[in-house]
Motif scaffolding. Structure first.
Motif, PDB file in Angstrom:
ATOM      1  N   LEU A  99      -9.363  34.458  13.329  1.00 12.63           N
ATOM      2  CA  LEU A  99      -8.436  35.581  13.286  1.00 12.63           C
ATOM      3  C   LEU A  99      -8.461  36.259  11.924  1.00 12.63           C
ATOM      4  O   LEU A  99      -8.370  37.492  11.819  1.00 12.63           O
ATOM      5  CB  LEU A  99      -7.022  35.101  13.620  1.00 12.63           C
ATOM      6  N   ARG A 100      -8.591  35.467  10.864  1.00 12.41           N
ATOM      7  CA  ARG A 100      -8.643  36.037   9.522  1.00 12.41           C
ATOM      8  C   ARG A 100      -9.925  36.861   9.342  1.00 12.41           C
ATOM      9  O   ARG A 100      -9.897  37.966   8.784  1.00 12.41           O
ATOM     10  CB  ARG A 100      -8.572  34.918   8.477  1.00 12.41           C
ATOM     11  N   ALA A 101     -11.027  36.324   9.831  1.00  5.91           N
ATOM     12  CA  ALA A 101     -12.299  37.037   9.711  1.00  5.91           C
ATOM     13  C   ALA A 101     -12.290  38.345  10.502  1.00  5.91           C
ATOM     14  O   ALA A 101     -12.940  39.324  10.115  1.00  5.91           O
ATOM     15  CB  ALA A 101     -13.438  36.140  10.191  1.00  5.91           C
ATOM     16  N   ASP A 102     -11.557  38.376  11.590  1.00  8.26           N
ATOM     17  CA  ASP A 102     -11.485  39.572  12.424  1.00  8.26           C
ATOM     18  C   ASP A 102     -10.425  40.565  11.948  1.00  8.26           C
ATOM     19  O   ASP A 102     -10.207  41.599  12.589  1.00  8.26           O
ATOM     20  CB  ASP A 102     -11.196  39.181  13.877  1.00  8.26           C
ATOM     21  N   GLY A 103      -9.733  40.230  10.861  1.00 12.22           N
ATOM     22  CA  GLY A 103      -8.760  41.151  10.287  1.00 12.22           C
ATOM     23  C   GLY A 103      -7.378  41.117  10.901  1.00 12.22           C
ATOM     24  O   GLY A 103      -6.562  42.009  10.647  1.00 12.22           O
ATOM     25  N   TRP A 104      -7.084  40.092  11.683  1.00 15.21           N
ATOM     26  CA  TRP A 104      -5.780  40.019  12.347  1.00 15.21           C
ATOM     27  C   TRP A 104      -4.722  39.297  11.515  1.00 15.21           C
ATOM     28  O   TRP A 104      -3.523  39.401  11.815  1.00 15.21           O
ATOM     29  CB  TRP A 104      -5.911  39.327  13.702  1.00 15.21           C
ATOM     30  N   LEU A 105      -5.134  38.571  10.486  1.00 14.85           N
ATOM     31  CA  LEU A 105      -4.187  37.826   9.663  1.00 14.85           C
ATOM     32  C   LEU A 105      -4.042  38.454   8.282  1.00 14.85           C
ATOM     33  O   LEU A 105      -4.986  39.055   7.756  1.00 14.85           O
ATOM     34  CB  LEU A 105      -4.641  36.375   9.487  1.00 14.85           C
ATOM     35  N   TYR A 106      -2.876  38.291   7.695  1.00 12.54           N
ATOM     36  CA  TYR A 106      -2.678  38.694   6.300  1.00 12.54           C
ATOM     37  C   TYR A 106      -1.685  37.736   5.633  1.00 12.54           C
ATOM     38  O   TYR A 106      -0.813  37.154   6.287  1.00 12.54           O
ATOM     39  CB  TYR A 106      -2.192  40.142   6.191  1.00 12.54           C
ATOM     40  N   GLY A 107      -1.839  37.587   4.332  1.00  7.17           N
ATOM     41  CA  GLY A 107      -0.950  36.722   3.570  1.00  7.17           C
ATOM     42  C   GLY A 107       0.393  37.377   3.342  1.00  7.17           C
ATOM     43  O   GLY A 107       0.487  38.597   3.145  1.00  7.17           O
ATOM     44  N   CYS A 108       1.437  36.569   3.385  1.00  9.28           N
ATOM     45  CA  CYS A 108       2.804  37.064   3.209  1.00  9.28           C
ATOM     46  C   CYS A 108       3.485  36.271   2.091  1.00  9.28           C
ATOM     47  O   CYS A 108       3.484  35.035   2.112  1.00  9.28           O
ATOM     48  CB  CYS A 108       3.586  36.928   4.509  1.00  9.28           C
ATOM     49  N   ALA A 109       4.067  36.979   1.126  1.00 11.67           N
ATOM     50  CA  ALA A 109       4.727  36.330  -0.010  1.00 11.67           C
ATOM     51  C   ALA A 109       6.244  36.270   0.158  1.00 11.67           C
ATOM     52  O   ALA A 109       6.935  35.689  -0.675  1.00 11.67           O
ATOM     53  CB  ALA A 109       4.381  37.079  -1.299  1.00 11.67           C
ATOM     54  N   CYS A 110       6.767  36.838   1.219  1.00  9.50           N
ATOM     55  CA  CYS A 110       8.216  36.958   1.395  1.00  9.50           C
ATOM     56  C   CYS A 110       8.875  35.610   1.691  1.00  9.50           C
ATOM     57  O   CYS A 110       8.343  34.794   2.438  1.00  9.50           O
ATOM     58  CB  CYS A 110       8.529  37.926   2.529  1.00  9.50           C
ATOM     59  N   THR A 111      10.051  35.413   1.139  1.00  9.87           N
ATOM     60  CA  THR A 111      10.851  34.233   1.457  1.00  9.87           C
ATOM     61  C   THR A 111      11.764  34.565   2.636  1.00  9.87           C
ATOM     62  O   THR A 111      11.962  35.745   2.983  1.00  9.87           O
ATOM     63  CB  THR A 111      11.717  33.815   0.265  1.00  9.87           C
ATOM     64  N   ARG A 112      12.334  33.548   3.239  1.00 15.23           N
ATOM     65  CA  ARG A 112      13.257  33.780   4.357  1.00 15.23           C
ATOM     66  C   ARG A 112      14.453  34.612   3.911  1.00 15.23           C
ATOM     67  O   ARG A 112      14.930  35.475   4.656  1.00 15.23           O
ATOM     68  CB  ARG A 112      13.718  32.438   4.925  1.00 15.23           C
ATOM     69  N   LYS A 113      14.933  34.361   2.702  1.00 15.42           N
ATOM     70  CA  LYS A 113      16.086  35.100   2.188  1.00 15.42           C
ATOM     71  C   LYS A 113      15.750  36.574   2.039  1.00 15.42           C
ATOM     72  O   LYS A 113      16.550  37.453   2.409  1.00 15.42           O
ATOM     73  CB  LYS A 113      16.525  34.518   0.856  1.00 15.42           C
ATOM     74  N   GLU A 114      14.564  36.858   1.515  1.00 17.96           N
ATOM     75  CA  GLU A 114      14.153  38.252   1.343  1.00 17.96           C
ATOM     76  C   GLU A 114      14.033  38.964   2.684  1.00 17.96           C
ATOM     77  O   GLU A 114      14.446  40.128   2.820  1.00 17.96           O
ATOM     78  CB  GLU A 114      12.816  38.308   0.594  1.00 17.96           C
ATOM     79  N   ILE A 115      13.477  38.277   3.651  1.00 22.97           N
ATOM     80  CA  ILE A 115      13.318  38.885   4.978  1.00 22.97           C
ATOM     81  C   ILE A 115      14.669  39.149   5.625  1.00 22.97           C
ATOM     82  O   ILE A 115      14.913  40.220   6.194  1.00 22.97           O
ATOM     83  CB  ILE A 115      12.457  37.980   5.878  1.00 22.97           C
ATOM     84  N   ALA A 116      15.571  38.173   5.522  1.00 20.85           N
ATOM     85  CA  ALA A 116      16.890  38.301   6.149  1.00 20.85           C
ATOM     86  C   ALA A 116      17.677  39.472   5.577  1.00 20.85           C
ATOM     87  O   ALA A 116      18.500  40.087   6.286  1.00 20.85           O
ATOM     88  CB  ALA A 116      17.674  37.008   5.970  1.00 20.85           C
ATOM     89  N   GLN A 117      17.432  39.816   4.319  1.00 13.81           N
ATOM     90  CA  GLN A 117      18.190  40.894   3.676  1.00 13.81           C
ATOM     91  C   GLN A 117      17.792  42.281   4.165  1.00 13.81           C
ATOM     92  O   GLN A 117      18.576  43.224   4.074  1.00 13.81           O
ATOM     93  CB  GLN A 117      18.000  40.818   2.150  1.00 13.81           C
ATOM     94  N   ILE A 118      16.573  42.419   4.694  1.00 12.76           N
ATOM     95  CA  ILE A 118      16.106  43.755   5.077  1.00 12.76           C
ATOM     96  C   ILE A 118      15.700  43.871   6.543  1.00 12.76           C
ATOM     97  O   ILE A 118      15.421  44.979   7.025  1.00 12.76           O
ATOM     98  CB  ILE A 118      14.905  44.178   4.197  1.00 12.76           C
ATOM     99  N   ALA A 119      15.663  42.758   7.260  1.00 14.27           N
ATOM    100  CA  ALA A 119      15.173  42.776   8.642  1.00 14.27           C
ATOM    101  C   ALA A 119      16.311  42.974   9.633  1.00 14.27           C
ATOM    102  O   ALA A 119      17.460  42.625   9.375  1.00 14.27           O
ATOM    103  CB  ALA A 119      14.441  41.478   8.948  1.00 14.27           C
TER     104      ALA A 119
END
Length: 314
Positions: A99-119
């Protein structure tokens, strides 16, 4: 088995039961096991057993042995060797690399707290807003790896629940396949395992219904066949909570296998005759295989224990 893909293909019916060793089996577990087993046997197919011990921190010591002992004591007969997810990491990582080789995956640096604040809220927690989709911000490092869902609406047919329609982007968002703790996510592992084991039909609890579109998305990205799905209703307690280890459901007892099996058949709307409660275990299974009809569960999402169910249900 194809050496290139690692996917086993079979024209015959092949079902499975996949308990997690986070505790003992209970009546809710028995319903899923019975339904998947009888559907496979009525189709003249195979029934495989998989232990989903993918998450070591949640695995209870000795639970796997107790699960196998209870299933054996209840008269289940599985085909082939028991599959353990904990021994299949190499297979999962190979799928991630594809999946990574096909371009479907990407790295994510977000923490759960950061996501919860804007999602915004979705069907399974906060919907990831795509913060890292175009690349990591300067000075940030990937904590997890997410799969892109694109702008997709999924429609999945289910033999019992009808069509399940889900907007992955709006209701789920790009979801994690490789967690920050280095563990592979359940959604990927179950897809890889079903494909590798040649599973043609999945009969499981309706609590997993919302996960199905994500799994179908991964199947399509990896070029796997999509099994036929049937999500049986889940058993709930008197408070309307799903019967589970978390709600302190009582474990199954081997010494009462025949009686518990008849109770399970009753809950599954199979209407076993009262005299079956005095029958031996082999007779109960004989009746069940001869009379099994999954259509009795069409449209049902929940099952309620009978009054006076007592310790069997918790």
């Amino acid at each position: 088995m194809s050496k290139e893909s690692g996917v086993l293909t079979s024209p015959a019916y092949r079902g499975r039961f996949a308990p997690s060793p986070t505790g003992d089996l209970h009546m809710g577990s028995l319903l899923a096991a019975v339904a998947s087993y009888l559907q496979a046997r009525r189709a003249g197919g195979e029934w495989l057993l998989r232990i989903e011990d993918l998450d070591p921190p949640r695995t209870v010591p000795g639970a796997t042995d107790r699960i196998l002992r209870v299933l054996d004591g209840y008269g289940f007969e599985w085909d082939g060797e028991v599959c353990h997810q904990s021994r299949r990491t190499e297979l999962y990582m190979a799928a991630i690399e594809r999946l990574r080789a096909d371009g479907w995956l990407y790295g994510c640096a977000c923490t759960r707290k950061e996501i919860a604040q804007i999602a915004h809220a979705g069907i399974d927690g906060p919907v990831y807003p795509g913060t890292c989709r175009a690349g990591l911000a300067p000075g940030r490092e990937a904590r997890a790896w997410r799969v892109r869902v694109g702008d997709r609406g999924m429609a999945v047919p289910d033999a019992l629940q009808g069509w399940l329609r889900q907007d992955l982007a709006r209701e789920v968002g790009d979801f994690v396949l490789l967690r920050a703790d280095g563990l592979v996510a359940y959604q990927l592992a179950v897809v890889v395992d079903d494909a590798a084991q040649g599973i043609t039909d999945v009969v499981r609890g309706a609590d997993l219904l919302d996960s199905t579109p994500r799994q179908c998305h991964l199947q399509q990205l990896l070029g796997y066949a999509t099994p036929a799905y049937a999500h049986i209703p889940v058993l709930v307690n008197e408070r309307g909570e799903k019967l589970s280890k978390q709600t302190l459901a009582h474990p199954l007892v081997v010494g009462d296998a025949a009686g518990a099996l008849v109770t399970a058949l009753s809950l599954l709307r199979q209407s076993p005759p009262p005299a079956l409660r005095q029958a031996k275990l082999a007779e109960v299974w004989g009746w069940a295989e001869a009379h099994w009809c999954m259509d009795a569960l069409i449209g049902l999402r929940q099952l309620y224990p009978p009054e006076g169910g007592g310790g069997v249900f918790g």
